[in-house]
Scaffold this active site. Sequence first.
Site, PDB file in Angstrom:
ATOM      1  N   TYR A 187      28.811  42.810  14.560  1.00 36.21           N
ATOM      2  CA  TYR A 187      28.765  43.201  13.524  1.00 36.21           C
ATOM      3  C   TYR A 187      26.973  43.199  14.119  1.00 36.21           C
ATOM      4  O   TYR A 187      26.460  44.922  13.365  1.00 36.21           O
ATOM      5  CB  TYR A 187      27.692  42.492  12.278  1.00 36.21           C
TER       6      TYR A 187
ATOM      7  N   LYS B  58      38.795  43.434  14.723  1.00 31.86           N
ATOM      8  CA  LYS B  58      37.794  43.240  15.822  1.00 31.86           C
ATOM      9  C   LYS B  58      37.407  42.148  16.391  1.00 31.86           C
ATOM     10  O   LYS B  58      37.044  41.235  15.527  1.00 31.86           O
ATOM     11  CB  LYS B  58      36.487  43.989  15.724  1.00 31.86           C
TER      12      LYS B  58
END
Length: 386
Positions: A237, A148
């Site tokens: 995150y 990611k």
Amino acid sequence: MLSNSNSTESRRQFLRQASLTAAVATVAGPAVALPFSEPLAAMQNDNQRKLGFAIVGLGKFATQQMMPAFKDCKHAKITALVSGSPDKAQKLAAEYGVDTKNIYSYQNFDSIKDNPAVDVVYIVLPPSMHLEYTLRAAKAGKHVLTEKPMATSVEDCQKMIDACNKAGKKLMVAYRAQFEPFNLDAIARIKKGELGKLRQITADHGRIVKPTEEPAEAWRVVKKLAGGGSLMDIGIYSLNATRYLTGEEPTEVTAQEFSDKSDPRFKEVEDTIHFTLRFPSGVLASCTSSYSIQEVKRYRVFGDKAFLDLDPATDYYEHNMTIGTKEGDMKVSLKEGNQFAAELDHMAECVLENKTPKTPGEEGLKDIRIIMAIYEAARTGKKVKL
């Protein structure tokens, strides 16, 4: 899909811009080697059925964090390496017991289609390169696990999803925190109602990026490679946590950015972004990402009965959880788990059992769509509906 010649040039450009000698990973924070004492060649136990993984990109994160985790995998093993550095690849092949015939360059990567030892391609490259190698891997008939953020645009995410669907191959995005015991415990406590009705979330992720002192950091401040700054790299995150903690999708965002453009690090990418998310249940999330503050990786979830604090929340192997109620604060003791091994095994199990991954391409697409809305909100100063 890029031709081999274009692919070669893109790789060379990457190396020139980032001042690297090999591809590097897309994760938050400085990499630290895991404390394994046993020889690496002995790490991969073949007693059980294991799928072969080709690691694309042998940077610090791949070599010091993710690759050692295969030691604890039940269904995954390293069978191929892809790198622009032959010497590094040869050395790692010896350490991990990888046949040298299974070492590939970025130019001959497409020939991996003829290698039955490779089931899954794990892309550990800067975000702008995820699209190219996902398309090439799918065309080669391989399943794909990609780091990611999934890509640098909504359009590229969709192309990756479409390519894997067309090829009949699995596509998973490496959201390691969704396989980490403390985060899973936090989700379970919220679902059981231990915090009562959720009201708000705060989430902060920051670090000091040092591209001149640490060459492996250089690509992070090049927009063409990274797609953005702190938001893309570590703010994801905070964003992803708010989604898995609430189990909902945000309906609107607001945002503010602060970047000192006289600082050469932030000529192309943002430094600090503060963004808020509103969820259907009424939960408000206040999040930050920054490239110029002391390292932080935390979130706190507030309910009308209790709060849950996880700090660090998204570390590689250290987490601290506190539950706060009117009676006082309680530390939660859990055994640390190998989130990387759990993630890798999940991908392998999905292939073996023909299941949809927990974090499929659609999960990565959702985050990128929201990130683009956050950038728009910061640029315009207006609330953006999702």
